[in-house]
Design a protein around this motif. Sequence first.
Motif, PDB file in Angstrom:
ATOM      1  N   ASP A  56       0.853  -1.186   0.000  1.00 17.97           N
ATOM      2  CA  ASP A  56       0.000   0.000   0.000  1.00 17.97           C
ATOM      3  C   ASP A  56       0.893   1.242   0.000  1.00 17.97           C
ATOM      4  O   ASP A  56       2.117   1.139   0.092  1.00 17.97           O
ATOM      5  N   ASP A  57       0.296   2.411  -0.141  1.00 14.68           N
ATOM      6  CA  ASP A  57       1.076   3.641  -0.304  1.00 14.68           C
ATOM      7  C   ASP A  57       2.016   3.919   0.865  1.00 14.68           C
ATOM      8  O   ASP A  57       3.173   4.293   0.660  1.00 14.68           O
ATOM      9  N   ASN A  58       1.535   3.741   2.099  1.00  8.48           N
ATOM     10  CA  ASN A  58       2.390   3.987   3.262  1.00  8.48           C
ATOM     11  C   ASN A  58       3.570   3.031   3.296  1.00  8.48           C
ATOM     12  O   ASN A  58       4.691   3.425   3.603  1.00  8.48           O
ATOM     13  N   SER A  59       3.318   1.778   2.979  1.00  6.86           N
ATOM     14  CA  SER A  59       4.393   0.784   2.976  1.00  6.86           C
ATOM     15  C   SER A  59       5.398   1.061   1.864  1.00  6.86           C
ATOM     16  O   SER A  59       6.597   0.856   2.042  1.00  6.86           O
ATOM     17  N   LYS A  60       4.915   1.542   0.705  1.00  5.89           N
ATOM     18  CA  LYS A  60       5.822   1.883  -0.394  1.00  5.89           C
ATOM     19  C   LYS A  60       6.793   2.981   0.029  1.00  5.89           C
ATOM     20  O   LYS A  60       7.985   2.903  -0.261  1.00  5.89           O
ATOM     21  N   LYS A  61       6.276   4.008   0.699  1.00  8.32           N
ATOM     22  CA  LYS A  61       7.132   5.114   1.159  1.00  8.32           C
ATOM     23  C   LYS A  61       8.174   4.616   2.143  1.00  8.32           C
ATOM     24  O   LYS A  61       9.354   4.938   2.035  1.00  8.32           O
ATOM     25  N   LEU A  62       7.730   3.829   3.115  1.00  7.89           N
ATOM     26  CA  LEU A  62       8.647   3.316   4.127  1.00  7.89           C
ATOM     27  C   LEU A  62       9.672   2.380   3.496  1.00  7.89           C
ATOM     28  O   LEU A  62      10.862   2.442   3.822  1.00  7.89           O
ATOM     29  N   PHE A  63       9.245   1.538   2.571  1.00  8.60           N
ATOM     30  CA  PHE A  63      10.167   0.626   1.891  1.00  8.60           C
ATOM     31  C   PHE A  63      11.213   1.405   1.098  1.00  8.60           C
ATOM     32  O   PHE A  63      12.395   1.060   1.114  1.00  8.60           O
ATOM     33  N   ALA A  64      10.782   2.465   0.411  1.00  7.60           N
ATOM     34  CA  ALA A  64      11.723   3.296  -0.352  1.00  7.60           C
ATOM     35  C   ALA A  64      12.746   3.938   0.577  1.00  7.60           C
ATOM     36  O   ALA A  64      13.939   3.979   0.262  1.00  7.60           O
ATOM     37  N   GLU A  65      12.295   4.401   1.729  1.00  7.89           N
ATOM     38  CA  GLU A  65      13.201   5.011   2.702  1.00  7.89           C
ATOM     39  C   GLU A  65      14.212   3.996   3.227  1.00  7.89           C
ATOM     40  O   GLU A  65      15.412   4.276   3.306  1.00  7.89           O
ATOM     41  N   ILE A  66      13.743   2.812   3.549  1.00  5.37           N
ATOM     42  CA  ILE A  66      14.630   1.764   4.061  1.00  5.37           C
ATOM     43  C   ILE A  66      15.633   1.350   2.986  1.00  5.37           C
ATOM     44  O   ILE A  66      16.820   1.187   3.267  1.00  5.37           O
TER      45      ILE A  66
END
Length: 95
Positions: free
Chosen positions: A73-83
């Motif tokens: 989902d969108d929130n997980s995509k952002k966090l994954f990109a950051e990680i």
Amino acid sequence: MIKYTQNTLDKLEAIPEQCGYILRYERGNFQSGYCILDDRKVVVLNKFLQIEGRINTLIEIIPQLNIEVALLDDNSKKLFAEISENSERKSEESE
């Protein structure tokens, strides 16, 4: 900057779970705090780790997993990109 809260832990746990991985907290002799069973899409984390340790461990292992960004989902995509970005930066610094 990652905050060491239960909410952050929940968000990190959602990334592999959304891609079909099963996260389990078990006891065992973990030198690194985790074990990845790639064939079965199971990640076993040391259940004795506190929230900070669990978050740090997930940040360390998520880039090693076969994460399909399209399933997040969108929130997980952002966090994954950051990680992923932080992981790449650390690997470049160590070279």
